[in-house]
Design a protein around this motif. Structure first.
Motif, PDB file in Angstrom:
ATOM      1  N   GLN A   1      27.779  50.848  53.684  1.00  0.00           N
ATOM      2  CA  GLN A   1      26.624  51.558  54.246  1.00  0.00           C
ATOM      3  C   GLN A   1      25.361  50.715  54.144  1.00  0.00           C
ATOM      4  OE1 GLN A   1      26.521  55.266  52.110  1.00  0.00           O
ATOM      5  NE2 GLN A   1      28.172  56.198  53.299  1.00  0.00           N
ATOM      6  N   MET A   2      25.182  50.027  53.036  1.00  0.00           N
ATOM      7  CA  MET A   2      24.006  49.172  52.884  1.00  0.00           C
ATOM      8  C   MET A   2      24.057  47.986  53.838  1.00  0.00           C
ATOM      9  SD  MET A   2      22.085  50.708  50.817  1.00  0.00           S
ATOM     10  CE  MET A   2      22.778  52.225  51.494  1.00  0.00           C
ATOM     11  N   TYR A   3      25.270  47.467  54.081  1.00  0.00           N
ATOM     12  CA  TYR A   3      25.403  46.417  55.087  1.00  0.00           C
ATOM     13  C   TYR A   3      24.967  46.936  56.458  1.00  0.00           C
ATOM     14  CZ  TYR A   3      28.080  43.566  51.758  1.00  0.00           C
ATOM     15  OH  TYR A   3      28.466  42.829  50.683  1.00  0.00           O
ATOM     16  N   GLY A   4      25.331  48.172  56.748  1.00  0.00           N
ATOM     17  CA  GLY A   4      24.906  48.776  58.004  1.00  0.00           C
ATOM     18  C   GLY A   4      23.402  48.934  58.095  1.00  0.00           C
ATOM     19  N   VAL A   5      22.767  49.323  56.988  1.00  0.00           N
ATOM     20  CA  VAL A   5      21.306  49.454  56.973  1.00  0.00           C
ATOM     21  C   VAL A   5      20.640  48.104  57.225  1.00  0.00           C
ATOM     22  CG1 VAL A   5      19.320  49.982  55.501  1.00  0.00           C
ATOM     23  CG2 VAL A   5      21.315  51.493  55.495  1.00  0.00           C
ATOM     24  N   ILE A   6      21.165  47.061  56.591  1.00  0.00           N
ATOM     25  CA  ILE A   6      20.600  45.721  56.786  1.00  0.00           C
ATOM     26  C   ILE A   6      20.776  45.281  58.243  1.00  0.00           C
ATOM     27  CG2 ILE A   6      20.835  43.295  56.134  1.00  0.00           C
ATOM     28  CD1 ILE A   6      21.647  44.249  53.345  1.00  0.00           C
TER      29      ILE A   6
ATOM     30  N   ASP B   1      43.173  61.235  35.385  1.00  0.00           N
ATOM     31  CA  ASP B   1      43.657  59.995  34.803  1.00  0.00           C
ATOM     32  C   ASP B   1      42.538  58.965  34.871  1.00  0.00           C
ATOM     33  OD1 ASP B   1      45.017  57.868  33.913  1.00  0.00           O
ATOM     34  OD2 ASP B   1      46.552  57.853  35.475  1.00  0.00           O
ATOM     35  N   PRO B   2      42.207  58.293  33.781  1.00  0.00           N
ATOM     36  CA  PRO B   2      41.134  57.287  33.828  1.00  0.00           C
ATOM     37  C   PRO B   2      41.354  56.239  34.892  1.00  0.00           C
ATOM     38  CG  PRO B   2      41.756  57.761  31.564  1.00  0.00           C
ATOM     39  CD  PRO B   2      42.745  58.472  32.429  1.00  0.00           C
ATOM     40  N   SER B   3      42.595  55.845  35.134  1.00  0.00           N
ATOM     41  CA  SER B   3      42.845  54.839  36.162  1.00  0.00           C
ATOM     42  C   SER B   3      42.527  55.383  37.549  1.00  0.00           C
ATOM     43  CB  SER B   3      44.313  54.386  36.100  1.00  0.00           C
ATOM     44  OG  SER B   3      45.177  55.498  36.332  1.00  0.00           O
ATOM     45  N   GLN B   4      42.854  56.697  37.763  1.00  0.00           N
ATOM     46  CA  GLN B   4      42.519  57.299  39.046  1.00  0.00           C
ATOM     47  C   GLN B   4      41.018  57.451  39.204  1.00  0.00           C
ATOM     48  OE1 GLN B   4      44.632  60.960  39.408  1.00  0.00           O
ATOM     49  NE2 GLN B   4      46.659  59.993  39.446  1.00  0.00           N
ATOM     50  N   GLN B   5      40.328  57.830  38.145  1.00  0.00           N
ATOM     51  CA  GLN B   5      38.881  57.973  38.203  1.00  0.00           C
ATOM     52  C   GLN B   5      38.222  56.642  38.496  1.00  0.00           C
ATOM     53  OE1 GLN B   5      37.246  59.673  34.702  1.00  0.00           O
ATOM     54  NE2 GLN B   5      35.221  59.988  35.582  1.00  0.00           N
ATOM     55  N   GLN B   6      38.699  55.585  37.900  1.00  0.00           N
ATOM     56  CA  GLN B   6      38.125  54.275  38.138  1.00  0.00           C
ATOM     57  C   GLN B   6      38.374  53.841  39.570  1.00  0.00           C
ATOM     58  OE1 GLN B   6      39.582  51.334  35.484  1.00  0.00           O
ATOM     59  NE2 GLN B   6      38.225  49.710  36.231  1.00  0.00           N
ATOM     60  N   GLY B   7      39.585  54.158  40.103  1.00  0.00           N
ATOM     61  CA  GLY B   7      39.881  53.815  41.480  1.00  0.00           C
ATOM     62  C   GLY B   7      38.982  54.549  42.460  1.00  0.00           C
TER      63      GLY B   7
ATOM     64  N   CYS C   1      21.326  46.379  43.084  1.00  0.00           N
ATOM     65  CA  CYS C   1      21.411  47.418  42.045  1.00  0.00           C
ATOM     66  C   CYS C   1      22.855  47.787  41.776  1.00  0.00           C
ATOM     67  CB  CYS C   1      20.613  48.640  42.498  1.00  0.00           C
ATOM     68  SG  CYS C   1      20.490  49.946  41.258  1.00  0.00           S
ATOM     69  N   GLY C   2      23.688  47.807  42.832  1.00  0.00           N
ATOM     70  CA  GLY C   2      25.091  48.111  42.615  1.00  0.00           C
ATOM     71  C   GLY C   2      25.791  47.047  41.809  1.00  0.00           C
ATOM     72  N   ARG C   3      25.443  45.789  41.999  1.00  0.00           N
ATOM     73  CA  ARG C   3      26.042  44.726  41.194  1.00  0.00           C
ATOM     74  C   ARG C   3      25.614  44.792  39.749  1.00  0.00           C
ATOM     75  NH1 ARG C   3      25.050  39.708  45.466  1.00  0.00           N
ATOM     76  NH2 ARG C   3      26.475  40.469  47.081  1.00  0.00           N
ATOM     77  N   CYS C   4      24.452  45.373  39.508  1.00  0.00           N
ATOM     78  CA  CYS C   4      23.966  45.528  38.132  1.00  0.00           C
ATOM     79  C   CYS C   4      24.405  46.860  37.529  1.00  0.00           C
ATOM     80  CB  CYS C   4      22.445  45.425  38.105  1.00  0.00           C
ATOM     81  SG  CYS C   4      21.806  43.813  38.642  1.00  0.00           S
ATOM     82  N   CYS C   5      25.374  47.482  38.165  1.00  0.00           N
ATOM     83  CA  CYS C   5      25.946  48.742  37.661  1.00  0.00           C
ATOM     84  C   CYS C   5      24.968  49.898  37.730  1.00  0.00           C
ATOM     85  CB  CYS C   5      26.440  48.603  36.209  1.00  0.00           C
ATOM     86  SG  CYS C   5      27.697  47.322  36.006  1.00  0.00           S
ATOM     87  N   CYS C   6      24.000  49.800  38.650  1.00  0.00           N
ATOM     88  CA  CYS C   6      23.112  50.943  38.855  1.00  0.00           C
ATOM     89  C   CYS C   6      23.759  51.981  39.752  1.00  0.00           C
ATOM     90  CB  CYS C   6      21.775  50.498  39.456  1.00  0.00           C
ATOM     91  SG  CYS C   6      20.825  49.442  38.336  1.00  0.00           S
ATOM     92  N   ILE C   7      24.686  51.519  40.598  1.00  0.00           N
ATOM     93  CA  ILE C   7      25.422  52.444  41.459  1.00  0.00           C
ATOM     94  C   ILE C   7      26.763  52.691  40.815  1.00  0.00           C
ATOM     95  CG2 ILE C   7      26.416  52.815  43.737  1.00  0.00           C
ATOM     96  CD1 ILE C   7      24.360  50.942  44.867  1.00  0.00           C
TER      97      ILE C   7
ATOM     98  N   LYS D   1      31.926  53.019  45.574  1.00  0.00           N
ATOM     99  CA  LYS D   1      31.012  51.888  45.575  1.00  0.00           C
ATOM    100  C   LYS D   1      31.255  50.998  46.782  1.00  0.00           C
ATOM    101  CE  LYS D   1      30.123  49.805  41.737  1.00  0.00           C
ATOM    102  NZ  LYS D   1      30.273  49.104  40.439  1.00  0.00           N
ATOM    103  N   GLU D   2      32.506  50.843  47.165  1.00  0.00           N
ATOM    104  CA  GLU D   2      32.813  50.021  48.332  1.00  0.00           C
ATOM    105  C   GLU D   2      32.254  50.663  49.601  1.00  0.00           C
ATOM    106  OE1 GLU D   2      36.719  48.036  50.545  1.00  0.00           O
ATOM    107  OE2 GLU D   2      36.950  49.325  48.784  1.00  0.00           O
ATOM    108  N   ARG D   3      32.432  51.974  49.730  1.00  0.00           N
ATOM    109  CA  ARG D   3      31.896  52.677  50.892  1.00  0.00           C
ATOM    110  C   ARG D   3      30.377  52.587  50.923  1.00  0.00           C
ATOM    111  NH1 ARG D   3      34.184  56.998  49.996  1.00  0.00           N
ATOM    112  NH2 ARG D   3      32.540  58.226  49.021  1.00  0.00           N
TER     113      ARG D   3
END
Length: 253
Positions: A78-83, A60-66, A246-252, A72-74
């Motif tokens: 992880q990037m917060y942890g790296v910082i 389902d597209p809605s499930q795929q988007q979720g 990069c994630g905010r620019c839709c690279c992730i 992306k949230e996870r």
């Protein structure tokens, strides 16, 4: 003239027999997999979307988007942890570097006078390879290669703030393939007879802690430790921030 209408003169025919019954084998019924069957009247075609039936998986597209948003949230956490790890490395490197500077400090130099020189000592070793060197006993034959090491000890005196301190050290050759006694004898005579002072290193906090050879500079060692730690921490922070941007620019995805 015959009376055709007279039933008594007509022989009745036997009733017709029923046709033979032929038993047929039931034909096999092919049941289509649910994913290929048509939806029943009033049934939503998307009712089974997101489930796995046989070999076909329909998402389902809605499930795929979720799922993508969760990924992306996870990854963002992880990037917060790296910082955070980069910041921790910077702080720890500064603290440990300052402790090294304070504990070791910087040794100072002083002119010292040689007051005693020992005899030259010649040791024989069985040298097979760099990490396989064994001292030989008197009269023992080497299995690989015979090498020599010549050395002598000496004692010196120096002054710091009108206080006299003593120290001792040794001169030693590397592994030599030929007898090193003659070469070491020249150096021994220089230490014993020279009127020129030798340069020694001492700890300004405790001049009795001294040596003929240069010691590790605490300020230099601590500074290098801090520099390496800061560079490592900054690199991790830059990596984490760049991945977040990069994630905010839709690279992730």
């Amino acid at each position: 003239m015959f009376n055709l209408l007279n039933d008594s003169n007509i022989t009745p025919l036997p009733p017709p027999s029923a046709p033979p019954v032929i038993e047929e084998e039931p034909s096999p019924v092919y049941n289509k997999p649910p994913e290929y069957s048509s939806a029943a009247p009033g049934r939503d075609l998307d009712a089974g979307v997101g489930t796995t039936n046989g070999l076909v998986t329909v998402m389902d597209p809605s499930q795929q988007q979720g799922g993508s948003s969760k990924f992306k949230e996870r990854q963002r956490y992880q990037m917060y942890g790296v910082i955070g790890l980069g910041l921790a490395i910077i702080v720890l490197s500064i603290v440990i570097g300052l402790l090294i500077m304070r504990a070791v400090g910087s040794w100072k130099t002083a002119d010292a006078t040689v007051v005693q020189v020992s005899d030259i000592k010649v040791d024989e070793y069985d040298y097979c390879k760099e990490d396989d060197v064994r001292p030989l006993d008197v009269g023992e034959t080497p299995k690989c290669e015979l090498v020599y090491v010549c050395s002598f000890d000496f004692r010196y005196r120096f002054t710091v703030d009108d206080d006299v301190f003593f120290g001792s050290s040794a001169k030693e050759t590397d592994y030599e393939e030929v007898d090193c006694y003659e070469d070491m004898l020249i150096e021994q005579e220089f230490f014993a007879n020279s009127e020129e002072p030798i340069e020694i290193y001492y700890n300004p906090k405790d001049p009795s802690d001294n040596d003929y050879y240069e010691q590790v500079d605490g300020v230099l060692a601590g500074g290098i430790f801090i520099l390496v730690g800061v560079l490592a921490g900054v690199s991790m922070i830059i990596f984490g921030v760049s991945m977040l941007c990069c994630g905010r620019c839709c690279c992730i995805e």
